[in-house]
Every structure is written in structure tokens, then in C-alpha cells.
Scaffold this motif. Structure first.
Motif, mmCIF file in Angstrom:
data_model
loop_
_atom_site.group_PDB
_atom_site.id
_atom_site.type_symbol
_atom_site.label_atom_id
_atom_site.label_comp_id
_atom_site.label_asym_id
_atom_site.label_seq_id
_atom_site.Cartn_x
_atom_site.Cartn_y
_atom_site.Cartn_z
ATOM 1 N N GLU A 39 5.251 7.603 -2.401
ATOM 2 C CA GLU A 39 6.605 7.692 -1.836
ATOM 3 C C GLU A 39 7.068 6.344 -1.292
ATOM 4 N N ASN A 40 6.121 5.531 -0.791
ATOM 5 C CA ASN A 40 6.469 4.216 -0.257
ATOM 6 C C ASN A 40 6.723 3.182 -1.347
ATOM 7 N N ILE A 41 6.114 3.386 -2.503
ATOM 8 C CA ILE A 41 6.197 2.389 -3.575
ATOM 9 C C ILE A 41 7.342 2.672 -4.546
ATOM 10 N N THR A 42 7.721 3.916 -4.699
ATOM 11 C CA THR A 42 8.802 4.261 -5.627
ATOM 12 C C THR A 42 10.080 3.465 -5.365
ATOM 13 N N PRO A 43 10.531 3.290 -4.107
ATOM 14 C CA PRO A 43 11.751 2.489 -3.889
ATOM 15 C C PRO A 43 11.610 1.031 -4.333
ATOM 16 N N VAL A 44 10.400 0.499 -4.277
ATOM 17 C CA VAL A 44 10.172 -0.868 -4.752
ATOM 18 C C VAL A 44 10.403 -0.933 -6.253
ATOM 19 N N LYS A 45 9.888 0.050 -6.973
ATOM 20 C CA LYS A 45 10.086 0.105 -8.421
ATOM 21 C C LYS A 45 11.552 0.325 -8.776
ATOM 22 N N GLN A 46 12.261 1.046 -7.934
ATOM 23 C CA GLN A 46 13.655 1.365 -8.224
ATOM 24 C C GLN A 46 14.575 0.148 -8.147
ATOM 25 N N ILE A 47 14.155 -0.920 -7.472
ATOM 26 C CA ILE A 47 14.953 -2.147 -7.470
ATOM 27 C C ILE A 47 14.408 -3.148 -8.497
ATOM 28 N N TYR A 48 13.488 -2.686 -9.343
ATOM 29 C CA TYR A 48 12.919 -3.495 -10.431
ATOM 30 C C TYR A 48 12.066 -4.661 -9.929
ATOM 31 N N ALA A 49 11.526 -4.537 -8.714
ATOM 32 C CA ALA A 49 10.569 -5.534 -8.246
ATOM 33 C C ALA A 49 9.271 -5.375 -9.033
ATOM 34 N N ASP A 50 8.696 -6.490 -9.453
ATOM 35 C CA ASP A 50 7.442 -6.430 -10.202
ATOM 36 C C ASP A 50 6.286 -7.130 -9.489
ATOM 37 N N HIS A 51 6.562 -7.680 -8.295
ATOM 38 C CA HIS A 51 5.534 -8.291 -7.459
ATOM 39 C C HIS A 51 5.744 -7.849 -6.004
ATOM 40 N N ALA A 52 4.666 -7.836 -5.249
ATOM 41 C CA ALA A 52 4.757 -7.579 -3.816
ATOM 42 C C ALA A 52 3.768 -8.480 -3.092
ATOM 43 N N ALA A 53 4.192 -9.031 -1.964
ATOM 44 C CA ALA A 53 3.298 -9.800 -1.103
ATOM 45 C C ALA A 53 2.672 -8.846 -0.098
ATOM 46 N N VAL A 54 1.342 -8.815 -0.071
ATOM 47 C CA VAL A 54 0.593 -8.022 0.904
ATOM 48 C C VAL A 54 0.099 -8.987 1.972
ATOM 49 N N MET A 55 0.362 -8.657 3.248
ATOM 50 C CA MET A 55 0.227 -9.651 4.316
ATOM 51 C C MET A 55 -0.675 -9.183 5.453
ATOM 52 N N PRO A 56 -1.986 -9.359 5.313
ATOM 53 C CA PRO A 56 -2.877 -9.127 6.460
ATOM 54 C C PRO A 56 -2.666 -10.218 7.505
ATOM 55 N N GLN A 86 -6.188 -1.249 0.255
ATOM 56 C CA GLN A 86 -5.547 0.006 -0.126
ATOM 57 C C GLN A 86 -4.132 -0.228 -0.630
ATOM 58 N N TYR A 87 -3.389 -1.136 0.009
ATOM 59 C CA TYR A 87 -2.044 -1.480 -0.444
ATOM 60 C C TYR A 87 -2.086 -2.045 -1.863
ATOM 61 N N ILE A 88 -2.997 -2.987 -2.080
ATOM 62 C CA ILE A 88 -3.102 -3.621 -3.400
ATOM 63 C C ILE A 88 -3.413 -2.591 -4.473
ATOM 64 N N GLU A 89 -4.338 -1.699 -4.192
ATOM 65 C CA GLU A 89 -4.724 -0.684 -5.181
ATOM 66 C C GLU A 89 -3.535 0.193 -5.554
ATOM 67 N N GLN A 90 -2.766 0.604 -4.568
ATOM 68 C CA GLN A 90 -1.623 1.468 -4.849
ATOM 69 C C GLN A 90 -0.523 0.722 -5.604
ATOM 70 N N LEU A 91 -0.307 -0.528 -5.257
ATOM 71 C CA LEU A 91 0.690 -1.326 -5.976
ATOM 72 C C LEU A 91 0.257 -1.549 -7.422
ATOM 73 N N HIS A 92 -1.004 -1.860 -7.625
ATOM 74 C CA HIS A 92 -1.506 -2.066 -8.986
ATOM 75 C C HIS A 92 -1.407 -0.796 -9.830
ATOM 76 N N LYS A 93 -1.610 0.344 -9.212
ATOM 77 C CA LYS A 93 -1.463 1.605 -9.953
ATOM 78 C C LYS A 93 -0.042 1.766 -10.494
ATOM 79 N N ASN A 94 0.900 1.122 -9.836
ATOM 80 C CA ASN A 94 2.304 1.171 -10.246
ATOM 81 C C ASN A 94 2.710 -0.042 -11.075
ATOM 82 N N LYS A 95 1.701 -0.810 -11.530
ATOM 83 C CA LYS A 95 1.944 -1.996 -12.353
ATOM 84 C C LYS A 95 2.778 -3.047 -11.619
ATOM 85 N N ILE A 96 2.628 -3.099 -10.306
ATOM 86 C CA ILE A 96 3.251 -4.132 -9.489
ATOM 87 C C ILE A 96 2.194 -5.180 -9.151
#
Length: 334
Positions: A39-56, A86-96
Motif C-alpha cells: 500500500e505504501n509503494i503503489t503510489p510511488v509506482k503511480q507517478i512512474y518513479a523507477d528509483h527510490a532513495a532509502v535513508m538510514p 526491508q524497505y529495499i526488498e519491498q521496493l525491489h519486488k516492485n521493480k523499483i
């Protein structure tokens, strides 16, 4: 509002008539207390973003303190190693694709560019602490197959005062991580950063002052970009490296392009049009350039439905007209 409608119609016409090479179309995916869900990642895909910065995050008590505290139980989930994974794994599952971008927070939000020690002993302590911090996340980036790793963010004094340390650190990072490397230089720092040729991207947090107008037009903003663009392209050519905007964004408020780096809680009037214009201007100024790799929007909260909105004057474009500008251009350059 009528002016914004015309803006979006113009964008749609532009997108239908143009074809360009793909870019890194990213969001800065803000760490949260919670795990990331679909549910958190779907809106990212909806704006056609293909990368995300994960920031520990790592934390420092004072601007002259040498000890970085990180990966503790007191931190939010997304700020820790296990949370970032965990963030990276979920983003990668969405091809981000992912850029791992470990960041330092100095107590009370003191600017990290001023991080500077008062003795050689403290410099050595800071170097040891920072190396531990950054290699922890370089190992995570390799383990999780993150596509890009950012070795630091806005650390001007640390970089300028200790260049040999950074040369050594880059070598150590390369020994652990096989992907692409960058560094996130502040907008007034990138021209002095000494190690661009040792990295894969020239990273810039692109908060350049462009206009003193309350609601600058797109053309005014593009004009404001031109001298900065000339300098950026010159640095790119000299280092023979593409440019990546490791952060770019504008607050939805009056005078948004006057001092775009401001993060204080000022109550400047909400101005959605100014933010949308600034986004459009940066896309039109840079996304067609072959020396420009793309960028990461600052910033995107994981709880999309509760973020931003028409009464918000902060950086996020979520649930504002600027979100539609981003969606249009990201689709165009996917």
C-alpha cells in the motif's frame, strides 16, 4: 487554479509529442516507524518513479562531536539496518531500483556541512566512527543488491578538511560494494568536491537560489537555472561523469525558489502554483541533457494518503498539483 489547469494541459500535450531517453526518476523514500507494505509503494509506482532513495540515519550530538550513534533500538524502524533492508526488498519486488543514502542528523537539525572537529584526535575518532557507519550500509547495499550507494550527504567541512580519509574510504567501499557510487554535495559545495572522478555520478542536492519572486513563472525559473546549469555541465565535463540530483525539491509556499534549502517551520503562505512551476522548470532545464542522469525528489512519505495536501507548505509534492507535474514528466522519461 485555472492557471494550473492550463499548465497541466500543456504538459499533457508536451508528453504526447515527445520521446526522450530514460532517466533516473526517483523519490526520497522517508524512513518511518513502520515496515513498508504494498500500500505504501503503489503510489510511488503511480507517478512512474523507477528509483527510490532509502535513508538510514546516524546521529551526532554536536557539530564538533566525533561519535556517530546508529542502528540502535531507539531509532525508527526505517532508520536502522534491518528497516532499510526491508524497505529495499519491498521496493525491489516492485521493480523499483534503490539508492542507499545513509545520512547524518546533528541534534536540533544543525547543518551537517559545518561538521568539523577541534583536534586531530577528534578528527581520527570521527573518521573511525564514520567509516564504521558507512561501511555498515555499504555492506547492506551489496547484500541487498541496491543499484546505487551514496557515500555521504552535505559534509563540506569534513570533505575539505580530510581529503585523504575520503580517498581511502572510497577504496574500502569499492571493496565491499560493486554497484554505482555517488556523494550528495550541497548546491554550493559540488564545485569544490575533490573526488568526483573516483565515483560514478556527480551527486548534487539541488537547492539552488533561482528567483526572488513570490510566484515565479516557469520561464523566470529556467532563466534562473541557466548560470547554475552552465557550471554544473562544466564540472560534469571536467570529471567526465554524469550528474545526479541526489535531492531536488521545493516547498509549496511563496518565494519557494528564493532560498529553496530552507527547512525551518516558517509560516510562509501556501503556494501550490509556485511549487508546480519550480518542478516543471527543473524538468525542462535538465531532463533532456545527455550528461544528466536524473534525480530524487525531496521528499516522499510512505503514508501517502496522510501526506502533503492543499494546506501543506512543506517540501513533499504529495497530494498537490506538483505531484501531477512529476507524474507527467516521469512517464515521459521512463
Amino acid at each position: 487554479m485555472k492557471r494550473l489547469c492550463f499548465l497541466f494541459l500543456g504538459l499533457l500535450q508536451f508528453s504526447c509529442s515527445s520521446q526522450f531517453v530514460g532517466k533516473i526518476n526517483g523519490v526520497s523514500f522517508v524512513a518511518s516507524r513502520d515496515k513498508v507494505t504494498q500500500e505504501n509503494i503503489t503510489p510511488v509506482k503511480q507517478i512512474y518513479a523507477d528509483h527510490a532513495a532509502v535513508m538510514p540515519f546516524g546521529f551526532i550530538r554536536e557539530v564538533n562531536s566525533p561519535n556517530i550513534v546508529f542502528n540502535t533500538e531507539r531509532q525508527w524502524f526505517g532508520e536502522t539496518r534491518i528497516g532499510a533492508k526491508q524497505y529495499i526488498e519491498q521496493l525491489h519486488k516492485n521493480k523499483i531500483r534503490v539508492m542507499v543514502k545513509p545520512q547524518i542528523w546533528i541534534w536540533r537539525g544543525v547543518f551537517t556541512g559545518g561538521l568539523k572537529m577541534e583536534s586531530e584526535a577528534d578528527w581520527q575518532k570521527l573518521e573511525a566512527s564514520y567509516e564504521d557507519f558507512i561501511l555498515t550500509y555499504a555492506s547492506l547495499a551489496e547484500e541487498s543488491k541496491a543499484e546505487i550507494f551514496c557515500i555521504g550527504t552535505e559534509l563540506e567541512q569534513f570533505v575539505s578538511q580530510r581529503p585523504e580519509f575520503w580517498e581511502s574510504l572510497i577504496t574500502k567501499i569499492r571493496g565491499r560494494y560493486k554497484g554505482k557510487l555517488t556523494y550528495a554535495a550541497n548546491w554550493d559545495e559540488f564545485g569544490k568536491t575533490p573526488f568526483w572522478a573516483d565515483l560514478d555520478y556527480i551527486g548534487i542536492d539541488a537547492y539552488f537560489p533561482l528567483s526572488e519572486s513570490k510566484t515565479p513563472t516557469v520561464e523566470e525559473l529556467k532563466s534562473g537555472w541557466q548560470p547554475w546549469k552552465d557550471k554544473i555541465s562544466s564540472v560534469s565535463k571536467t570529471a567526465n561523469r554524469p550528474v545526479l540530483f541526489t535531492e531536488f525539491g521545493y516547498r509549496s509556499m511563496d518565494y519557494t525558489a528564493k532560498k529553496p534549502w530552507l527547512v525551518d517551520r516558517n509560516e510562509e503562505t501556501v503556494n501550490l502554483e509556485a511549487q508546480a512551476n519550480a518542478k516543471k522548470a527543473i524538468f525542462e532545464s535538465f531532463w533532456e541533457e545527455d550528461w544528466f542522469a536524473g534525480g530524487f525528489i525531496w521528499k516522499w512519505f510512505i503514508n501517502h494518503e496522510k501526506s502533503g495536501g492543499p494546506g501543506d507548505n512543506r517540501f513533499t509534492p504529495q497530494n498537490k498539483p506538483a505531484q501531477e507535474v512529476i507524474k507527467t514528466f516521469y512517464k515521459l522519461y521512463e
